[in-house]
Design a protein around this motif. Structure first.
Motif, PDB file in Angstrom:
ATOM      1  N   SER A 132      -3.122  25.590  25.331  1.00 26.07           N
ATOM      2  CA  SER A 132      -2.345  24.108  25.500  1.00 26.07           C
ATOM      3  C   SER A 132      -1.704  23.681  24.142  1.00 26.07           C
ATOM      4  N   GLU A 133      -2.256  24.551  23.419  1.00 23.41           N
ATOM      5  CA  GLU A 133      -1.944  24.119  22.049  1.00 23.41           C
ATOM      6  C   GLU A 133      -0.422  24.650  21.643  1.00 23.41           C
ATOM      7  N   ALA A 134      -0.573  26.159  21.875  1.00 27.21           N
ATOM      8  CA  ALA A 134       0.995  26.780  21.843  1.00 27.21           C
ATOM      9  C   ALA A 134       2.715  25.700  22.603  1.00 27.21           C
ATOM     10  N   LEU A 135       2.107  25.010  23.964  1.00 29.09           N
ATOM     11  CA  LEU A 135       2.369  24.522  25.250  1.00 29.09           C
ATOM     12  C   LEU A 135       2.723  23.068  24.060  1.00 29.09           C
ATOM     13  N   ILE A 136       2.390  22.376  23.657  1.00 22.61           N
ATOM     14  CA  ILE A 136       2.552  21.151  22.712  1.00 22.61           C
ATOM     15  C   ILE A 136       3.042  21.563  21.937  1.00 22.61           C
ATOM     16  N   ASN A 137       2.529  22.472  20.698  1.00 26.71           N
ATOM     17  CA  ASN A 137       3.661  23.252  19.848  1.00 26.71           C
ATOM     18  C   ASN A 137       5.285  23.107  20.604  1.00 26.71           C
ATOM     19  N   LYS A 138       5.159  23.981  21.259  1.00 31.60           N
ATOM     20  CA  LYS A 138       6.639  23.894  22.356  1.00 31.60           C
ATOM     21  C   LYS A 138       7.250  22.577  21.940  1.00 31.60           C
ATOM     22  N   ILE A 139       6.445  22.006  22.589  1.00 28.68           N
ATOM     23  CA  ILE A 139       6.972  20.211  23.610  1.00 28.68           C
ATOM     24  C   ILE A 139       7.811  20.037  22.043  1.00 28.68           C
ATOM     25  N   MET A 140       6.614  19.877  20.979  1.00 29.14           N
ATOM     26  CA  MET A 140       6.490  19.390  19.421  1.00 29.14           C
ATOM     27  C   MET A 140       8.543  20.029  18.720  1.00 29.14           C
ATOM     28  N   LYS A 141       8.288  21.038  19.260  1.00 25.67           N
ATOM     29  CA  LYS A 141       9.677  21.638  18.378  1.00 25.67           C
ATOM     30  C   LYS A 141      11.001  21.379  19.452  1.00 25.67           C
ATOM     31  N   ASP A 142      10.506  21.211  20.140  1.00 28.08           N
ATOM     32  CA  ASP A 142      11.531  20.582  21.617  1.00 28.08           C
ATOM     33  C   ASP A 142      11.997  19.832  21.553  1.00 28.08           C
ATOM     34  N   ALA A 143      11.023  18.905  21.120  1.00 29.28           N
ATOM     35  CA  ALA A 143      11.474  16.738  21.098  1.00 29.28           C
ATOM     36  C   ALA A 143      12.289  17.204  19.640  1.00 29.28           C
ATOM     37  N   HIS A 144      11.292  17.766  18.983  1.00 27.37           N
ATOM     38  CA  HIS A 144      12.497  18.004  16.859  1.00 27.37           C
ATOM     39  C   HIS A 144      13.294  17.820  17.204  1.00 27.37           C
ATOM     40  N   SER A 145      13.778  19.195  17.558  1.00 25.33           N
ATOM     41  CA  SER A 145      15.440  19.616  17.977  1.00 25.33           C
ATOM     42  C   SER A 145      16.389  18.625  18.465  1.00 25.33           C
ATOM     43  N   ILE A 146      15.886  18.299  19.656  1.00 28.07           N
ATOM     44  CA  ILE A 146      16.436  16.944  20.453  1.00 28.07           C
ATOM     45  C   ILE A 146      16.998  16.003  19.297  1.00 28.07           C
ATOM     46  N   LEU A 147      16.074  15.220  18.240  1.00 27.86           N
ATOM     47  CA  LEU A 147      15.990  14.080  17.650  1.00 27.86           C
ATOM     48  C   LEU A 147      17.347  14.640  16.558  1.00 27.86           C
TER      49      LEU A 147
END
Length: 147
Positions: A132-147
């Motif tokens: 879960s932590e790895a998935l959240i980190n990936k989502i956060m990283k993807d969200a930062h790369s979009i912004l």
């Protein structure tokens, strides 16, 4: 917690310590046998004090067992005895013809199975938490790369 084979008196009894220093010049060779052992109160070890041990009689499925237990663990011992006694009595109700030894063996095996299942469940929870932590980190990283 220990079983009845441990003897707190034996573990706390100390033999006099030999003292190889010769502080009294009046001692001669005729007293050399007496020189090797000095009053034990003068040569006490400086280790940490041993925990106070107390004999506690516990009853499991109607049989009393002497247990030597550190005083600070008595409450935990009583809690464990209560749980195990109730568990053993439940087993005895289901299988009244079991001997005390067979009852305790079955009790141990069933309790081990519970412990092992809880350990596996805990390992599974830890693995799921890491995923879960790895998935959240990936989502956060993807969200930062979009912004």
């Amino acid at each position: 917690m220990t079983d009845d084979r441990a003897n707190p008196v034996d573990s706390q009894t100390q033999k006099p310590m030999p003292n190889n220093s010769n502080t009294d010049s009046s001692n001669t060779n005729s007293n050399s046998a007496n020189n090797s052992v000095v009053n034990s109160s003068a040569a006490k070890p400086t280790s940490a004090p041993e925990p106070q041990i107390k004999k506690v009689d516990v009853a499991i499925a109607g049989v009393t067992y002497p247990i030597y237990c550190p005083v600070h663990e008595q409450e935990e011992l009583h809690s464990a005895v209560s749980y195990i006694n109730n568990y053993a009595l439940d087993l005895k109700r289901d299988a009244p013809s079991l001997s005390q030894e067979s009852l305790l063996v079955l009790c141990c095996l069933n309790l081990y199975e519970k412990i092992h299942t809880n350990q596996r469940n805990e390992e599974d929870r830890l693995q799921q938490s890491k995923q879960s932590e790895a998935l959240i980190n990936k989502i956060m990283k993807d969200a930062h790369s979009i912004l």
